[in-house]
Design a protein around this motif. Structure first.
Motif, PDB file in Angstrom:
ATOM      1  N   GLU A  44       0.873  -1.178   0.000  1.00 17.66           N
ATOM      2  CA  GLU A  44       0.000   0.000   0.000  1.00 17.66           C
ATOM      3  C   GLU A  44       0.904   1.219   0.000  1.00 17.66           C
ATOM      4  O   GLU A  44       1.623   1.449   0.970  1.00 17.66           O
ATOM      5  CB  GLU A  44      -0.885  -0.005   1.249  1.00 17.66           C
ATOM      6  N   LEU A  45       0.921   1.955  -1.100  1.00 18.31           N
ATOM      7  CA  LEU A  45       1.869   3.056  -1.258  1.00 18.31           C
ATOM      8  C   LEU A  45       1.157   4.352  -1.624  1.00 18.31           C
ATOM      9  O   LEU A  45       0.152   4.334  -2.342  1.00 18.31           O
ATOM     10  CB  LEU A  45       2.889   2.718  -2.346  1.00 18.31           C
ATOM     11  N   ILE A  46       1.700   5.472  -1.173  1.00 20.73           N
ATOM     12  CA  ILE A  46       1.146   6.788  -1.500  1.00 20.73           C
ATOM     13  C   ILE A  46       1.607   7.171  -2.904  1.00 20.73           C
ATOM     14  O   ILE A  46       2.803   7.152  -3.199  1.00 20.73           O
ATOM     15  CB  ILE A  46       1.586   7.843  -0.468  1.00 20.73           C
ATOM     16  N   MET A  47       0.655   7.461  -3.782  1.00 27.79           N
ATOM     17  CA  MET A  47       0.957   7.898  -5.156  1.00 27.79           C
ATOM     18  C   MET A  47       1.023   9.413  -5.245  1.00 27.79           C
ATOM     19  O   MET A  47       1.888   9.963  -5.893  1.00 27.79           O
ATOM     20  CB  MET A  47      -0.145   7.448  -6.127  1.00 27.79           C
ATOM     21  N   GLY A  63      -6.912  14.867  -0.273  1.00 33.01           N
ATOM     22  CA  GLY A  63      -6.357  14.723  -1.613  1.00 33.01           C
ATOM     23  C   GLY A  63      -5.283  13.664  -1.758  1.00 33.01           C
ATOM     24  O   GLY A  63      -4.860  13.377  -2.873  1.00 33.01           O
ATOM     25  N   MET A  64      -4.822  13.069  -0.664  1.00 33.82           N
ATOM     26  CA  MET A  64      -3.806  12.027  -0.771  1.00 33.82           C
ATOM     27  C   MET A  64      -4.386  10.826  -1.523  1.00 33.82           C
ATOM     28  O   MET A  64      -5.530  10.438  -1.292  1.00 33.82           O
ATOM     29  CB  MET A  64      -3.344  11.560   0.602  1.00 33.82           C
ATOM     30  N   GLN A  65      -3.605  10.265  -2.443  1.00 30.64           N
ATOM     31  CA  GLN A  65      -4.070   9.103  -3.188  1.00 30.64           C
ATOM     32  C   GLN A  65      -3.108   7.937  -2.976  1.00 30.64           C
ATOM     33  O   GLN A  65      -1.895   8.111  -3.025  1.00 30.64           O
ATOM     34  CB  GLN A  65      -4.187   9.412  -4.668  1.00 30.64           C
ATOM     35  N   MET A  66      -3.710   6.766  -2.734  1.00 28.07           N
ATOM     36  CA  MET A  66      -2.930   5.558  -2.497  1.00 28.07           C
ATOM     37  C   MET A  66      -3.255   4.520  -3.559  1.00 28.07           C
ATOM     38  O   MET A  66      -4.366   4.488  -4.080  1.00 28.07           O
ATOM     39  CB  MET A  66      -3.263   4.985  -1.120  1.00 28.07           C
ATOM     40  N   GLY A  88      -6.310  -1.683  -6.216  1.00 29.61           N
ATOM     41  CA  GLY A  88      -7.137  -0.494  -6.361  1.00 29.61           C
ATOM     42  C   GLY A  88      -6.465   0.780  -5.946  1.00 29.61           C
ATOM     43  O   GLY A  88      -5.254   0.830  -5.711  1.00 29.61           O
ATOM     44  N   THR A  89      -7.297   1.812  -5.853  1.00 29.15           N
ATOM     45  CA  THR A  89      -6.849   3.129  -5.416  1.00 29.15           C
ATOM     46  C   THR A  89      -7.827   3.667  -4.380  1.00 29.15           C
ATOM     47  O   THR A  89      -9.003   3.319  -4.377  1.00 29.15           O
ATOM     48  CB  THR A  89      -6.778   4.123  -6.593  1.00 29.15           C
ATOM     49  N   ALA A  90      -7.306   4.511  -3.522  1.00 22.51           N
ATOM     50  CA  ALA A  90      -8.127   5.183  -2.513  1.00 22.51           C
ATOM     51  C   ALA A  90      -7.701   6.646  -2.468  1.00 22.51           C
ATOM     52  O   ALA A  90      -6.503   6.948  -2.473  1.00 22.51           O
ATOM     53  CB  ALA A  90      -7.948   4.533  -1.150  1.00 22.51           C
TER      54      ALA A  90
END
Length: 178
Positions: A44-47, A63-66, A88-90
């Motif tokens: 699980e990484l921060i994009m 606004g942080m996207q993972m 996925g993305t969050a």
């Protein structure tokens, strides 16, 4: 003119029968349960970093996207049979909320006991709640045209020997094929 009326009548009849059949051709509700094995900082990484710092009562900035890929297992034990993966993305959307809120898009990749396909999930998650719900909005393979919902709930969170945080989450998915 009579041929045209016959054609229109047949088209309307075909469309109405087709629509009726589509509305009543859903399978019985099926149930799928699984556990997700999440290791923060590994799968699980921060994009995208947060656009704004966290507000009071939240842990993640707006606004942080993972992006993530969690192993899907049959039991809570991370060494149990692997059923597939959830990718996925969050996106953190907790601008004024009293908790960290994410908009989530998941693809559940299943390849277990001869069942292959994907379920597409989306929704809003507050992962500090006792449970949350995502909608199932489609799928592929064995899950083609799936519709339904899944309910997730936290099971455990522990530190790994490497110092990362390992989270186990349980899901019950209920869906029909329509």
């Amino acid at each position: 003119m009579a041929l045209f009326k016959l054609f229109v009548t047949l088209m309307v009849f075909t469309w109405s029968v087709g629509a009726e059949a589509r509305g009543s051709s859903c399978s019985d509700t099926k149930h799928l349960s699984f556990y997700l094995q999440q290791e923060i900082g590994l799968n699980e990484l921060i994009m995208v970093p947060a656009a704004r710092p966290p507000v009071n009562g939240t842990a993640t900035g707006f606004g942080m996207q993972m992006v993530y890929e969690f192993t899907m297992t049959q039991t809570e034990d991370p060494n149990s049979a692997v059923m597939g993966y959830v990718r996925g993305t969050a996106l953190a959307v907790n601008n004024t909320a009293a908790a960290t809120v994410f908009v989530v898009n998941n693809v559940v990749h299943m390849d277990f006991n001869g069942v292959q396909g994907t379920l597409s999930q989306q929704g809003e998650g507050v992962f500090t709640d006792s449970s949350w719900e995502f909608s199932i909005v489609g799928g592929t393979g064995a899950f083609r045209m799936a519709r339904g919902y899944s309910v997730g709930k936290p099971i455990s969170g522990t530190r790994t020997p490497s110092g990362r945080f390992h989270v186990v989450t349980y899901y019950d998915a209920y869906y029909s094929i329509c």
